[in-house]
Motif scaffolding. Sequence first.
Motif, PDB file in Angstrom:
ATOM      1  N   ILE A  81      13.950  14.034  39.473  1.00  0.00           N
ATOM      2  CA  ILE A  81      13.235  15.285  39.218  1.00  0.00           C
ATOM      3  C   ILE A  81      14.191  16.470  39.333  1.00  0.00           C
ATOM      4  O   ILE A  81      14.147  17.403  38.527  1.00  0.00           O
ATOM      5  CB  ILE A  81      12.052  15.438  40.205  1.00  0.00           C
ATOM      6  N   LEU A  82      15.067  16.441  40.335  1.00  0.00           N
ATOM      7  CA  LEU A  82      16.057  17.510  40.477  1.00  0.00           C
ATOM      8  C   LEU A  82      16.964  17.583  39.252  1.00  0.00           C
ATOM      9  O   LEU A  82      17.299  18.677  38.778  1.00  0.00           O
ATOM     10  CB  LEU A  82      16.895  17.298  41.741  1.00  0.00           C
ATOM     11  N   GLU A  83      17.374  16.431  38.739  1.00  0.00           N
ATOM     12  CA  GLU A  83      18.224  16.401  37.539  1.00  0.00           C
ATOM     13  C   GLU A  83      17.522  17.096  36.382  1.00  0.00           C
ATOM     14  O   GLU A  83      18.122  17.922  35.679  1.00  0.00           O
ATOM     15  CB  GLU A  83      18.555  14.949  37.162  1.00  0.00           C
ATOM     16  N   ARG A  84      16.246  16.782  36.177  1.00  0.00           N
ATOM     17  CA  ARG A  84      15.499  17.378  35.068  1.00  0.00           C
ATOM     18  C   ARG A  84      15.303  18.877  35.289  1.00  0.00           C
ATOM     19  O   ARG A  84      15.390  19.667  34.347  1.00  0.00           O
ATOM     20  CB  ARG A  84      14.147  16.681  34.900  1.00  0.00           C
ATOM     21  N   LEU A  85      15.046  19.278  36.532  1.00  0.00           N
ATOM     22  CA  LEU A  85      14.839  20.687  36.844  1.00  0.00           C
ATOM     23  C   LEU A  85      16.100  21.499  36.558  1.00  0.00           C
ATOM     24  O   LEU A  85      16.035  22.555  35.911  1.00  0.00           O
ATOM     25  CB  LEU A  85      14.432  20.838  38.309  1.00  0.00           C
ATOM     26  N   TYR A  86      17.245  21.005  37.010  1.00  0.00           N
ATOM     27  CA  TYR A  86      18.501  21.726  36.789  1.00  0.00           C
ATOM     28  C   TYR A  86      18.829  21.805  35.297  1.00  0.00           C
ATOM     29  O   TYR A  86      19.328  22.826  34.812  1.00  0.00           O
ATOM     30  CB  TYR A  86      19.635  21.047  37.555  1.00  0.00           C
ATOM     31  N   ALA A  87      18.556  20.718  34.562  1.00  0.00           N
ATOM     32  CA  ALA A  87      18.805  20.725  33.123  1.00  0.00           C
ATOM     33  C   ALA A  87      17.889  21.728  32.422  1.00  0.00           C
ATOM     34  O   ALA A  87      18.324  22.468  31.522  1.00  0.00           O
ATOM     35  CB  ALA A  87      18.596  19.325  32.555  1.00  0.00           C
ATOM     36  N   GLU A  88      16.629  21.785  32.852  1.00  0.00           N
ATOM     37  CA  GLU A  88      15.660  22.707  32.250  1.00  0.00           C
ATOM     38  C   GLU A  88      16.068  24.163  32.483  1.00  0.00           C
ATOM     39  O   GLU A  88      15.945  25.010  31.594  1.00  0.00           O
ATOM     40  CB  GLU A  88      14.270  22.446  32.859  1.00  0.00           C
ATOM     41  N   SER A 121       9.286  26.174  57.179  1.00  0.00           N
ATOM     42  CA  SER A 121       8.851  27.400  56.515  1.00  0.00           C
ATOM     43  C   SER A 121       9.765  27.760  55.350  1.00  0.00           C
ATOM     44  O   SER A 121       9.371  28.525  54.468  1.00  0.00           O
ATOM     45  CB  SER A 121       8.826  28.565  57.507  1.00  0.00           C
ATOM     46  N   ALA A 122      10.983  27.199  55.332  1.00  0.00           N
ATOM     47  CA  ALA A 122      11.957  27.500  54.267  1.00  0.00           C
ATOM     48  C   ALA A 122      11.773  26.523  53.109  1.00  0.00           C
ATOM     49  O   ALA A 122      12.496  25.541  52.976  1.00  0.00           O
ATOM     50  CB  ALA A 122      13.382  27.440  54.809  1.00  0.00           C
ATOM     51  N   PHE A 123      10.766  26.776  52.288  1.00  0.00           N
ATOM     52  CA  PHE A 123      10.547  25.934  51.109  1.00  0.00           C
ATOM     53  C   PHE A 123      10.039  26.793  49.967  1.00  0.00           C
ATOM     54  O   PHE A 123       9.585  27.922  50.171  1.00  0.00           O
ATOM     55  CB  PHE A 123       9.577  24.779  51.405  1.00  0.00           C
ATOM     56  N   ALA A 124      10.151  26.258  48.753  1.00  0.00           N
ATOM     57  CA  ALA A 124       9.728  26.989  47.552  1.00  0.00           C
ATOM     58  C   ALA A 124       8.963  26.062  46.630  1.00  0.00           C
ATOM     59  O   ALA A 124       9.248  24.856  46.564  1.00  0.00           O
ATOM     60  CB  ALA A 124      10.942  27.576  46.837  1.00  0.00           C
ATOM     61  N   GLN A 125       7.996  26.615  45.919  1.00  0.00           N
ATOM     62  CA  GLN A 125       7.243  25.818  44.954  1.00  0.00           C
ATOM     63  C   GLN A 125       8.109  25.504  43.745  1.00  0.00           C
ATOM     64  O   GLN A 125       8.974  26.296  43.352  1.00  0.00           O
ATOM     65  CB  GLN A 125       6.000  26.566  44.498  1.00  0.00           C
ATOM     66  N   LEU A 126       7.843  24.366  43.153  1.00  0.00           N
ATOM     67  CA  LEU A 126       8.498  23.979  41.911  1.00  0.00           C
ATOM     68  C   LEU A 126       7.749  24.580  40.732  1.00  0.00           C
ATOM     69  O   LEU A 126       6.542  24.840  40.819  1.00  0.00           O
ATOM     70  CB  LEU A 126       8.512  22.460  41.777  1.00  0.00           C
ATOM     71  N   PRO A 127       8.425  24.778  39.590  1.00  0.00           N
ATOM     72  CA  PRO A 127       7.704  25.163  38.366  1.00  0.00           C
ATOM     73  C   PRO A 127       6.653  24.115  38.025  1.00  0.00           C
ATOM     74  O   PRO A 127       6.815  22.926  38.340  1.00  0.00           O
ATOM     75  CB  PRO A 127       8.812  25.223  37.307  1.00  0.00           C
ATOM     76  N   GLU A 128       5.599  24.519  37.364  1.00  0.00           N
ATOM     77  CA  GLU A 128       4.436  23.668  37.113  1.00  0.00           C
ATOM     78  C   GLU A 128       4.759  22.279  36.544  1.00  0.00           C
ATOM     79  O   GLU A 128       4.201  21.281  37.028  1.00  0.00           O
ATOM     80  CB  GLU A 128       3.462  24.396  36.174  1.00  0.00           C
ATOM     81  N   PRO A 129       5.641  22.129  35.539  1.00  0.00           N
ATOM     82  CA  PRO A 129       5.848  20.778  34.987  1.00  0.00           C
ATOM     83  C   PRO A 129       6.461  19.787  35.972  1.00  0.00           C
ATOM     84  O   PRO A 129       6.394  18.579  35.759  1.00  0.00           O
ATOM     85  CB  PRO A 129       6.819  21.027  33.811  1.00  0.00           C
ATOM     86  N   PHE A 130       7.063  20.287  37.048  1.00  0.00           N
ATOM     87  CA  PHE A 130       7.757  19.413  37.992  1.00  0.00           C
ATOM     88  C   PHE A 130       7.033  19.283  39.328  1.00  0.00           C
ATOM     89  O   PHE A 130       7.449  18.506  40.178  1.00  0.00           O
ATOM     90  CB  PHE A 130       9.168  19.961  38.272  1.00  0.00           C
ATOM     91  N   ARG A 131       5.957  20.032  39.515  1.00  0.00           N
ATOM     92  CA  ARG A 131       5.383  20.193  40.849  1.00  0.00           C
ATOM     93  C   ARG A 131       4.627  18.985  41.348  1.00  0.00           C
ATOM     94  O   ARG A 131       4.657  18.669  42.546  1.00  0.00           O
ATOM     95  CB  ARG A 131       4.450  21.411  40.855  1.00  0.00           C
ATOM     96  N   TYR A 132       3.927  18.274  40.466  1.00  0.00           N
ATOM     97  CA  TYR A 132       3.058  17.179  40.912  1.00  0.00           C
ATOM     98  C   TYR A 132       3.526  15.837  40.352  1.00  0.00           C
ATOM     99  O   TYR A 132       3.923  15.739  39.192  1.00  0.00           O
ATOM    100  CB  TYR A 132       1.609  17.429  40.485  1.00  0.00           C
ATOM    101  N   VAL A 133       3.461  14.814  41.197  1.00  0.00           N
ATOM    102  CA  VAL A 133       3.768  13.451  40.767  1.00  0.00           C
ATOM    103  C   VAL A 133       2.624  12.539  41.210  1.00  0.00           C
ATOM    104  O   VAL A 133       1.935  12.826  42.197  1.00  0.00           O
ATOM    105  CB  VAL A 133       5.111  12.946  41.343  1.00  0.00           C
ATOM    106  N   ASP A 134       2.426  11.458  40.490  1.00  0.00           N
ATOM    107  CA  ASP A 134       1.332  10.538  40.791  1.00  0.00           C
ATOM    108  C   ASP A 134       1.709   9.587  41.924  1.00  0.00           C
ATOM    109  O   ASP A 134       2.852   9.149  42.034  1.00  0.00           O
ATOM    110  CB  ASP A 134       0.972   9.727  39.546  1.00  0.00           C
ATOM    111  N   LYS A 135       0.702   9.275  42.747  1.00  0.00           N
ATOM    112  CA  LYS A 135       0.861   8.292  43.825  1.00  0.00           C
ATOM    113  C   LYS A 135       0.125   7.015  43.420  1.00  0.00           C
ATOM    114  O   LYS A 135      -0.952   7.080  42.834  1.00  0.00           O
ATOM    115  CB  LYS A 135       0.278   8.816  45.136  1.00  0.00           C
ATOM    116  N   TYR A 136       0.696   5.870  43.776  1.00  0.00           N
ATOM    117  CA  TYR A 136       0.118   4.593  43.358  1.00  0.00           C
ATOM    118  C   TYR A 136       0.056   3.592  44.509  1.00  0.00           C
ATOM    119  O   TYR A 136       0.913   3.598  45.403  1.00  0.00           O
ATOM    120  CB  TYR A 136       0.943   3.961  42.232  1.00  0.00           C
TER     121      TYR A 136
END
Length: 281
Positions: A195-202, A243-258
Motif C-alpha cells: 500500500i505504501l508503494e502505491r501511495l508513494y507512486a500516486e 497521537s502522531a498519525f495521519a489519515q490516508l487518502p480515500e483510495p488507500f484508507r480501507y482494506v478488507d478483513k477476511y
Amino acid sequence: MDIDNMKAFVSVAELKSLSAAAVKLNHLQSNMTAKIKKIEAHYGQQLFIRSAKGMELTSEGRKLYRQYKKMLVLWEETELDMSYREIKLRIGTMQSVFGKELTDALTRLYENHADLSVTLKTGTTQSMEHELLQGNIDLAFTIGRTDSPQLSYKKLGTEEMVLIGKKFAGGQSLECALHGENWIILTRDCLYAAILERLYAELGLEKGESTEVGILDTLLQLTSLGMGISLISKNIVMQHGFSAFAQLPEPFRYVDKYLVTRAGYEMSPLEKSFVETSHFL
C-alpha cells in the motif's frame, strides 16, 4: 423460534442483505424473507428497514440481535460440549490483527475448556495462506487476500489504515511529511508495504531506506522515536495511545478483513464459537 430462524436473522443483520445471507446459509432468498417476516410477526415489531446501505436494524431489531447472538453462542458451546471432537484450535493471524479481540476470545475459551490445545502462528497474509494450504493451521484472520482457488474467504468487514510517525504531529502536509522518509515495515512482502508503494507512486514521492523489523512493538517504538514512517491499523494505533498519525487518502484508507479456511473445510463447534466471540465480525 428455532435455531435456523435465529441464524437467518443474525446473518441478515450482519450482512445487511437478504441475498447475501441466503448465499451464506445456502437458502433461497424467498425462504430468508419468510423467516424474517415470521420473526417480525412473532414479536409484533418491525425489525428491519431498507436504506441505501441495505437492510438496517431498527432499535427493536438491535435489541433482538444482541439477544440472538448470545443464544447462538450458547448453542454452539452446547454443541461443543456434547461432541467428541478433539478440543483444539489452530489459527493464524497477521501481527497487526493480533489484538485485544483475539486475546479476549482465547481467554474465554481457556476459561471454559481447561484441556484446550491452541496453535497460534503470525505472519503476512501470504504466509498465513501458505500455512493453511500446508495443513499447519485451520483458520486465519487476514487483511487482504491472494484469491487462491484452494481457499475459502469470508469477508469480516473493513479495517481503517493510518500513517504513523513523529512528523505527523507537526501539522505538515501529507506530501511534506512523507517525502524522503524512511519506511519501517514488518516485512517487504506484507500488504502494508504494498500500500505504501502505491501511495508513494500516486503522489510522485521519493522514499528513503526501508527497514524490516518483523515485530510490531519494535515498529511502533521506532516510528514514535522519529526513525521513519509506517502504515498500520488504526485500531492498533488507538490501543497504544498514539497521537502522531495521519489519515490516508480515500483510495488507500480501507482494506478488507477476511476469515480464511481451506476450501470445503467445515468448522468445529469450538471454532465457530471462537469466531463468533472474537468480535472480528
